[in-house]
Design an enzyme around this catalytic site. Sequence first.
Site, PDB file in Angstrom:
ATOM      1  N   HIS A   1       8.126 -27.015  -1.331  1.00 37.68           N
ATOM      2  CA  HIS A   1       7.511 -28.150  -2.031  1.00 37.68           C
ATOM      3  C   HIS A   1       6.400 -27.710  -2.971  1.00 37.68           C
ATOM      4  O   HIS A   1       5.666 -28.536  -3.496  1.00 37.68           O
ATOM      5  CB  HIS A   1       6.971 -29.156  -1.004  1.00 37.68           C
ATOM      6  CG  HIS A   1       8.072 -29.735  -0.158  1.00 37.68           C
ATOM      7  ND1 HIS A   1       8.658 -30.950  -0.416  1.00 37.68           N
ATOM      8  CD2 HIS A   1       8.724 -29.217   0.910  1.00 37.68           C
ATOM      9  CE1 HIS A   1       9.607 -31.178   0.488  1.00 37.68           C
ATOM     10  NE2 HIS A   1       9.670 -30.130   1.298  1.00 37.68           N
TER      11      HIS A   1
ATOM     12  N   GLU B   1       0.815  -1.214   0.000  1.00 35.37           N
ATOM     13  CA  GLU B   1       0.000   0.000   0.000  1.00 35.37           C
ATOM     14  C   GLU B   1       0.850   1.266   0.000  1.00 35.37           C
ATOM     15  O   GLU B   1       0.397   2.325  -0.426  1.00 35.37           O
ATOM     16  CB  GLU B   1      -0.925   0.019   1.230  1.00 35.37           C
ATOM     17  CG  GLU B   1      -2.342  -0.370   0.868  1.00 35.37           C
ATOM     18  CD  GLU B   1      -3.344  -0.271   2.012  1.00 35.37           C
ATOM     19  OE1 GLU B   1      -4.494  -0.608   1.779  1.00 35.37           O
ATOM     20  OE2 GLU B   1      -2.990   0.125   3.138  1.00 35.37           O
TER      21      GLU B   1
ATOM     22  N   LYS C   1     -13.684   0.371  -3.543  1.00 34.20           N
ATOM     23  CA  LYS C   1     -14.663   0.627  -2.470  1.00 34.20           C
ATOM     24  C   LYS C   1     -15.916   1.278  -3.050  1.00 34.20           C
ATOM     25  O   LYS C   1     -17.034   0.951  -2.685  1.00 34.20           O
ATOM     26  CB  LYS C   1     -14.069   1.545  -1.405  1.00 34.20           C
ATOM     27  CG  LYS C   1     -13.138   0.834  -0.441  1.00 34.20           C
ATOM     28  CD  LYS C   1     -12.774   1.773   0.708  1.00 34.20           C
ATOM     29  CE  LYS C   1     -11.737   1.155   1.602  1.00 34.20           C
ATOM     30  NZ  LYS C   1     -11.108   2.121   2.485  1.00 34.20           N
TER      31      LYS C   1
HETATM   32  O1  PA5 Z   1      -3.284   1.163   5.936  1.00 27.26           O
HETATM   33  C1  PA5 Z   1      -4.407   1.589   5.714  1.00 27.26           C
HETATM   34  O2  PA5 Z   1      -4.667   2.772   5.777  1.00 27.26           O
HETATM   35  C2  PA5 Z   1      -5.550   0.645   5.397  1.00 27.26           C
HETATM   36  O3  PA5 Z   1      -5.115  -0.649   5.188  1.00 27.26           O
HETATM   37  C3  PA5 Z   1      -6.563   0.645   6.527  1.00 27.26           C
HETATM   38  O4  PA5 Z   1      -5.951   0.227   7.701  1.00 27.26           O
HETATM   39  C4  PA5 Z   1      -7.752  -0.245   6.199  1.00 27.26           C
HETATM   40  O5  PA5 Z   1      -8.313   0.097   4.973  1.00 27.26           O
HETATM   41  C5  PA5 Z   1      -8.805  -0.124   7.290  1.00 27.26           C
HETATM   42  O6  PA5 Z   1      -9.242   1.185   7.404  1.00 27.26           O
HETATM   43  P1  PA5 Z   1      -9.898   1.742   8.717  1.00 27.26           P
HETATM   44  O7  PA5 Z   1      -8.904   1.621   9.810  1.00 27.26           O
HETATM   45  O8  PA5 Z   1     -10.252   3.151   8.400  1.00 27.26           O
HETATM   46  O9  PA5 Z   1     -11.116   0.895   8.990  1.00 27.26           O
END
Ligand code: PA5
Length: 413
Positions: free
Chosen positions: A294, A273, A403
């Site tokens: 394996h 990310e 989303k």
């Molecule tokens: O690193 C990030 O920002 C994302 O992976 C969030 O942690 C994830 O989308 C969950 O979001 P939230 O904490 O707003 O529910």
Amino acid sequence: MDIKADLTYGGLDVRAIEKRRKDVAGALDRLWSGELHFTGWVNDPHTFTDEMVRELEDTAAEIRGKSDFFVVLGVGGSFMGAKAVIDLLEPVDEKDRTRVIFAGYNFSGRYIQEVKRQIGDSDFSLCVISKSGSTTETLSAYGIFKEMMLEKYGPDETAKRTYVVTEHKSSFLFDQASEEGCRIFDLALDIGGRYSVLTPVGLLPIAVAGIDIEKIMKGARSIADKESFAGDGLDYSIARNLQYEKGKKIEVFEFFDPYFAYFGEWLKQLFGESEGKDGKGLFPASLMFSRDLHSMGQFLQQGTQCFFETFITADEAAADERIPDIAMKPFAGKTIEQINRCAVNGVADAHIKAGIPVIRISVPRVDEEITGELLYYFEIQCGVSALLSGVDPFDQPGVEAYKKEMRSYIEAL
Ligand code: PA5
């Protein structure tokens, strides 16, 4: 620092690495300067005071005193770090402990039913973790477990048994939890989800699991300064960028201990990310050896050479077991971890001979302090590495696209 990064077999010219050290020092300065958004985690091991740690420990003790299960709802950065640490360090010998179960990170009805079945008539508390306070997985699961709790305990006790970690600003979760009087732990506005394991997001579930969070923070704090990453301390970040420039597209994190599986998931999220944007980024993958030797060993040895490998190992195992004399020779009389060590060295030798770049990151052992170091170490390496490649490590604009599409399907139901 207890963490060693060995780049000897990374297939890179030492001078090329040395040439970039000024650039990484500049990137590290930018992380510390406060000029970038979402960099509150950089100094967090110092700003998250002992008093705040003790408050979490007291809350964890309260939860343990009244719960057989602590059901933690969150997805992405809101659960992976805690799960990684609990898998690595959860005490095995404690009787009557509170079991931490994670949910709200998938849309599987079967999974939810299985968690409800496990809880059964036992006492439980809930932890709802969401920075935005509006994530679909987390909030759908929250509705389901809240209903279960209301039926069992009624509204007052449900509020007392619900612990929320979110940003201190208006959202569905924050507003509802405030109105109902649930205990809310603040996730600082300048810390993003995937960099939040060393905040209440990770530390509350970890403390409930019976792991010493003071030691975790002590470990992180011991390397939370620029000096710890001076000299060759950021060579791993440089090496990742050089591998990418040489045409490698995948970094395969490789572990030789199944308890590291979620640490691999946490790394994949952290790097994926943070770096995968603007058409750039190494695809982070993880493999668990010896199991995956394996299945994927063949590909690694002779398949498309689009990857490099990063071994992550501990010198000393958490436990060992002797293979008895009745076993087949030459294994009889050796220990399982001696054989594991042979696997580490054997795989390294075979892959290096095949020309695969192998980076080795190792720690003397896995304990709370070293785990704190590892978490902080990879967050810094990731932030620096992304800055070197010219992307913003702290946003995730691409996540919004799916989303939005998913939401339109949900609304049409
Ligand atoms: O690193 C990030 O920002 C994302 O992976 C969030 O942690 C994830 O989308 C969950 O979001 P939230 O904490 O707003 O529910």
